[in-house]
Scaffold this motif. Structure first.
Motif, PDB file in Angstrom:
ATOM      1  N   LYS A 197       0.954  -1.182  -0.054  1.00 47.14           N
ATOM      2  CA  LYS A 197      -0.003  -0.117  -0.178  1.00 47.14           C
ATOM      3  C   LYS A 197       0.650   1.260  -0.106  1.00 47.14           C
ATOM      4  N   LEU A 198       2.177   1.208   0.693  1.00 52.53           N
ATOM      5  CA  LEU A 198       3.009   2.352   0.678  1.00 52.53           C
ATOM      6  C   LEU A 198       3.859   2.459  -0.442  1.00 52.53           C
ATOM      7  N   CYS A 199       3.728   1.587  -1.110  1.00 55.42           N
ATOM      8  CA  CYS A 199       4.765   1.250  -2.237  1.00 55.42           C
ATOM      9  C   CYS A 199       6.116   1.448  -1.714  1.00 55.42           C
ATOM     10  N   ALA A 200       6.313   0.734  -0.710  1.00 48.75           N
ATOM     11  CA  ALA A 200       7.737   0.593  -0.105  1.00 48.75           C
ATOM     12  C   ALA A 200       8.365  -0.665  -0.252  1.00 48.75           C
ATOM     13  N   ARG A 201       9.797  -0.406  -0.332  1.00 45.51           N
ATOM     14  CA  ARG A 201      10.571  -1.725  -0.574  1.00 45.51           C
ATOM     15  C   ARG A 201      10.891  -2.548   0.735  1.00 45.51           C
ATOM     16  N   ASP A 202      10.860  -1.947   1.791  1.00 44.31           N
ATOM     17  CA  ASP A 202      11.152  -2.527   3.128  1.00 44.31           C
ATOM     18  C   ASP A 202      10.739  -1.816   4.241  1.00 44.31           C
ATOM     19  N   ARG A 203      10.882  -2.124   5.113  1.00 36.47           N
ATOM     20  CA  ARG A 203      10.120  -1.562   6.670  1.00 36.47           C
ATOM     21  C   ARG A 203      10.630  -0.365   6.909  1.00 36.47           C
ATOM     22  N   ALA A 228       9.168   2.154   4.437  1.00 34.26           N
ATOM     23  CA  ALA A 228       7.512   2.200   4.727  1.00 34.26           C
ATOM     24  C   ALA A 228       7.283   3.173   5.741  1.00 34.26           C
ATOM     25  N   VAL A 229       8.016   3.304   6.896  1.00 37.26           N
ATOM     26  CA  VAL A 229       7.981   4.361   7.890  1.00 37.26           C
ATOM     27  C   VAL A 229       8.153   5.928   7.268  1.00 37.26           C
ATOM     28  N   LEU A 230       9.502   5.810   6.577  1.00 37.60           N
ATOM     29  CA  LEU A 230       9.531   7.116   5.703  1.00 37.60           C
ATOM     30  C   LEU A 230       8.350   7.565   4.776  1.00 37.60           C
ATOM     31  N   ARG A 231       7.674   6.654   4.162  1.00 38.48           N
ATOM     32  CA  ARG A 231       6.672   7.154   3.587  1.00 38.48           C
ATOM     33  C   ARG A 231       5.605   7.474   4.299  1.00 38.48           C
ATOM     34  N   ALA A 232       5.474   6.878   5.431  1.00 40.42           N
ATOM     35  CA  ALA A 232       4.225   7.195   6.589  1.00 40.42           C
ATOM     36  C   ALA A 232       4.478   8.364   7.107  1.00 40.42           C
ATOM     37  N   LEU A 233       5.824   8.745   7.389  1.00 39.18           N
ATOM     38  CA  LEU A 233       6.194  10.195   7.893  1.00 39.18           C
ATOM     39  C   LEU A 233       5.763  11.247   7.044  1.00 39.18           C
TER      40      LEU A 233
END
Length: 214
Positions: A194-200, A203-208
């Protein structure tokens, strides 16, 4: 036993870290003094975790992270450095670091971080997370300008992501939220999609960046 490679241009620092990790039951299987040597060593010994300094003569830590990412070498990298300026933090995390600690950490904190990354988690010092939040609030983007839009997370997914941001691994998240570990793993996988993130960490960076975590 968790196997680690230590990358730092100072011999005394590498020896000190090796001695401390030996006491903690972590096996240092290789050392390197710059980014190029790090790639060779990582390829040769295939460690569980890499401890990486950033500022080194020759090829630095950011270069090493970018090379690992571009070559598809999916080894967890924990940045261990004295430098905590916002630009370096963002560069390292964008390049693929899964953890970021300063060298004033205790042995217990370092050991927990190594084991967390070896178990598939992330570990960013709270002070570093605070700096990331302030950087985002001031307009700095922790993700690339061409990052695709994200999908909305459920309340449960946000709960899981918040614990990921605090460095919890899947087993620990399952204990906190009273979920099966397999269920947590599925939530994390969905969050990454959902966050188009390659790793955890990404994902945190995208969420921030998108205000999902504050």
């Amino acid at each position: 036993m968790t196997r680690v490679v230590v990358v730092d241009d100072q011999t005394l620092v590498r020896q000190g870290i090796r001695g401390l990790l030996d006491v903690a039951g972590i096996d240092v299987v290789g050392e390197a003094d710059d980014g190029a040597a790090a790639l060779d060593t990582i390829t040769e010994v295939e460690p569980d975790v890499v401890l990486l300094d950033l500022r080194m003569p020759g090829h630095d830590g950011i270069w090493a992270l970018e090379q690992l990412r571009d070559r598809g070498m999916d080894v967890p990298v924990l940045v261990l450095t004295t430098f905590d300026d916002d630009t370096l933090v963002l560069e390292a995390l964008r390049a693929g670091a899964r953890g970021y600690l300063l060298k004033d950490v205790t042995l217990d904190q370092l050991t927990r971080a190594v084991e967390t990354l070896a178990g598939g988690g992330t570990m960013i010092a709270p002070s570093i997370t605070d700096r990331l939040v302030r950087a985002v609030q001031s307009g700095a983007s922790p993700v690339g300008a061409d990052a695709p839009p994200v999908q909305e997370l459920t309340e449960r997914e946000v709960e899981v992501l918040r614990l990921v941001a605090e460095g919890y691994n899947n087993r620990e998240i399952s204990e906190v939220l009273y979920l099966a570990e397999g269920t947590v793993k599925n939530h994390v996988s969905t969050i990454l999609v959902k966050l188009c993130a390659r790793d955890r960490t990404n994902a945190v960076l995208r969420a921030l960046h998108d205000g999902i975590l504050r």
